[in-house]
Structures are given as C-alpha cells and as structure tokens.
Design a protein around this motif. Structure first.
Motif, short mmCIF file in Angstrom:
data_model
loop_
_atom_site.label_atom_id
_atom_site.label_comp_id
_atom_site.label_asym_id
_atom_site.label_seq_id
_atom_site.Cartn_x
_atom_site.Cartn_y
_atom_site.Cartn_z
N UNK A 101 0.94 -1.10 0.08
CA UNK A 101 0.16 -0.04 0.04
C UNK A 101 1.08 1.11 0.08
N UNK A 102 0.97 2.07 -1.09
CA UNK A 102 2.04 3.00 -1.39
C UNK A 102 1.48 4.28 -1.91
N UNK A 103 2.36 5.22 -1.83
CA UNK A 103 2.23 6.27 -2.52
C UNK A 103 2.35 6.13 -4.09
N UNK A 104 1.33 6.43 -5.05
CA UNK A 104 1.60 6.38 -6.40
C UNK A 104 2.93 6.80 -6.91
N UNK A 271 -3.15 14.19 -4.31
CA UNK A 271 -2.31 13.07 -4.84
C UNK A 271 -3.25 11.69 -4.61
N UNK A 272 -2.73 10.69 -5.12
CA UNK A 272 -3.26 9.25 -4.96
C UNK A 272 -2.39 8.55 -4.19
N UNK A 273 -2.94 7.22 -3.55
CA UNK A 273 -2.02 6.16 -3.15
C UNK A 273 -2.51 4.96 -3.94
N UNK A 274 -2.09 3.97 -3.94
CA UNK A 274 -2.03 2.67 -4.76
C UNK A 274 -1.95 1.46 -4.09
N UNK A 275 -2.23 0.29 -4.65
CA UNK A 275 -1.86 -1.00 -4.21
C UNK A 275 -1.02 -1.76 -5.28
N UNK A 276 -0.22 -2.23 -5.05
CA UNK A 276 0.79 -3.24 -6.12
C UNK A 276 1.29 -4.41 -5.30
N UNK A 277 1.81 -5.23 -6.43
CA UNK A 277 2.36 -6.58 -6.04
C UNK A 277 3.63 -6.77 -6.37
#
Length: 365
Positions: A101-104, A271-277
């Motif tokens: 769970x990260x900043x974009x 701004x936005x945050x995101x999820x990634x693998x």
C-alpha cells in the motif's frame, strides 16, 4: 485559475454491460482450473493509526472472512520498505511482502524499475473511474485506490478571525513551535512554491521561491513527523496548524478535538495512493494477493475502507462520509479540483528525492 498540470475526467466513459457489472461484483476471479493452495497469511505493507484500522475493517477482515487467509499488516514506512522489496526481486528471491500500500509516486519508481506485477486482469477494474489508472505507465503495474488532499488543518480557537486564507498566515510569531509538517516536506513543496512568490510553471526547474518559503517556515520551529504524529499532536494540544492529509485531521476531530481544515489561496497538493504486488511471489501467493486487491476495488470495500479515511475512492456511486459532501478535501467533480495542485507522477519520480533532501537540509541547518 486552475492550478493543475494534468486533468483527468472523473468517470471512465461508458457504462459496464450487465455481464461485466456482475463479474466486477465478484470478490475473486479464478485463473486456475481450481483455486490454488491458500497460504496461511498474506502480508500487506500499510501505514499505522487510522490508516491501517480503516484498511483492516474495509478490506483485510473481509478478505479473511471470505477466504480464511489471515492478513498481517507490516507497518514499515513506505520509503523504508522500498529497498527491502527491490533487492530480493533483483536477486530472484521471494519479496518480504505480498502487497504494498504505497504512494503512487513511490510505486511509479518501482514500476519503472520493473519490480511490479501486472494486475490489469482484475475484474473489478471494469467498474473504476479514471482516477484508478496510473498515468504515463503501460497497463496496471499498480492501481490507484483513492485520492487525497494535503490540507491546512487548524484549530479554530487559534484563528478567531476565521480559516487561514494563506499559508503565509502560519508565519505569525504566535505560531512558533505550533505548526507541523511532514518530516520530508511532502505535500508542502507545491503550495510553498506559490507562497514564496513563484509559479507552478517553475516546478521543477525554478523552485527557489519554494525553498525561500521553507526557510521562512523553518524559523517557526515546526514539528516534523508522520501521519500518526499529527493526530496525536492535535489531540495533545501541541500544535495549532499542520500541512497534513485530511484523514489525520478528521481522526483528531472524531476523537473530540475542535479542528477544521481549508484550502488556502495558494492551493493544496492533491495526490493518490495505490496497491501493487512485487514480482517473485510463488504462483499461488500471487493469485491470492490479486484477490485481495480485487476485493479492495469492490464497492463494498471501498465504501467501508474510505469511510474510515474520509477520502474519495475510485468506484463511482460511493456515499461521502457524513459532513464531507462538498468539502474541499473530498473532490469528486472537475470543478472541485480547481484550487488543487496536481503534478504528474513522472515529474515527482524524477525530483522527489531531491526535494525531500533539500527540505531536510533546510530544516536541519
């Protein structure tokens, strides 16, 4: 005046067909003939305090209920986890987390480095707004999950004449030692550029006005911290104002602190945050990590998760939390973005580490 470098439409054109909408409503999708073996747990890197509490309620607990897989939250800071993920991926070892769970902006750095899995096959992407799509990248190496504003939060009793109209109002001597900023200045650089007499067109090549204003603010002896600190400082009466994500101000207000927030005339960062693998997970664990993110994009999870954070999501039709409809910290329509500052992720990726270093250099001098 519209203070944006890029503008995106709020809703993806067109509506999902009946069958696509049904597919998008499902929490998981099978990419194997049978569901692969379930791990005992998946590890999700998260921010602490109100942030992880909301994620747990809206996504993690629901995921465990639906799958039986426990979710462990790793509260290592986003900048600190980065090399701990990059190194094992480069060495063909299994990374230490399943989902970040990260900043974009940080996630874009990882995507450009080639360490992120493509998640464009998630069915719930079909029902997201344009805000979900990372700009300037092919496919979905990450998915944005909500937007947020770095507001000017303040105690009304400290501003008896009403909300501060300018970031320069914080230079009043009575606020010495009573203002809080993030310890790397995130969220503050762009309005500081305007408050220092510069223009947004000067980002990133002509930012002396920003650093001049940061030096003025440094003389105020601001408190420097991270998300959980802001809520605590407001609750303890240690600060009167802060440049912080609205979630932190809202958390303090929910805990009984008389608090408000505003977007001053110079604007606020959006701004936005995101999820990634990360790449390198065993195939079965990758499958279940994708199911977690797919669930996070469902209407039900977005509503619960983002009610806790007080932030606008990436699924249309969400009900704003009580009191936030029309609030400047909860933009949903194009006109809501007119006084918000949006700088492309590409510019931030190329310059953010230098901005952080410059901010810290000034504050430590």
């Amino acid at each position: 005046m519209i203070k944006t470098f890029t503008r995106r439409g709020i809703l993806r054109a067109g509506a999902a067909t009946g069958s696509a909408a049904l597919l998008a409503s499902l929490p998981t999708t099978r990419v194997f003939a049978q569901e692969p073996e379930k791990p005992s747990e998946i590890i999700v890197r998260a921010w602490g305090g109100e942030w992880v509490d909301s994620l747990k309620k809206g996504v993690s607990d629901r995921f465990t209920e639906m799958t039986g897989i426990a979710v462990r939250h790793d509260l290592t800071e986003d900048n600190e986890i980065q090399p701990k993920v990059w190194a094992p991926v480069a060495q063909n070892r299994i990374p230490p987390i399943h989902i970040n769970w990260d900043t974009t902006t940080n996630a874009t750095k990882s995507a450009l480095r080639g360490v992120t899995e493509d998640i464009s096959d998630l069915p719930n992407l079909a029902n997201t707004t344009e805000l979900a799509k990372p700009v300037g990248l092919e496919g979905f190496p990450m998915v944005n999950t909500y937007g947020y504003v770095y507001v000017l939060a303040y105690r009304p009793e400290a501003f008896p004449n009403g909300a501060p109209k300018s970031w320069r109002d914080l230079l009043d001597p009575k606020f010495k030692g009573r203002v809080a900023l993030y310890n790397d200045g995130i969220g503050f650089h762009f309005p500081a550029q305007v408050a220092g007499g510069g223009s947004l067109d000067g980002i990133p090549d002509a930012m002396d006005p920003c650093w001049d204003f940061v030096r003025e603010m440094k003389a105020q002896n601001p408190l420097l911290g991270e998300d959980p600190d802001f809520t605590t400082w407001f609750q303890n009466g240690e600060i009167d104002a802060a440049c912080t994500i609205s979630t932190n101000a809202r958390a303090a207000k929910k805990n009984g602190v008389d608090l408000a927030w505003t977007v001053p005339e110079e604007g606020c960062k959006f701004d936005t945050d995101c999820l990634w693998i990360p790449k390198g997970l065993p195939e079965n664990e990758l499958y279940w990590a994708k199911q977690y993110i797919n669930l996070a994009l469902s209407t039900e999870s977005q509503q619960i998760w983002l009610d806790g954070l007080g932030l606008p999501g990436v699924v249309p039709g969400l009900t704003p939390p009580e009191g936030l409809a029309g609030d400047p910290s909860y933009p949903t329509k194009p006109e809501d973005f007119e006084n918000l500052i949006r700088i492309s992720s590409a510019v931030q990726v190329q310059n953010e580490s230098d901005w952080f270093a410059k901010f810290k250099e000034i504050m430590q001098s």
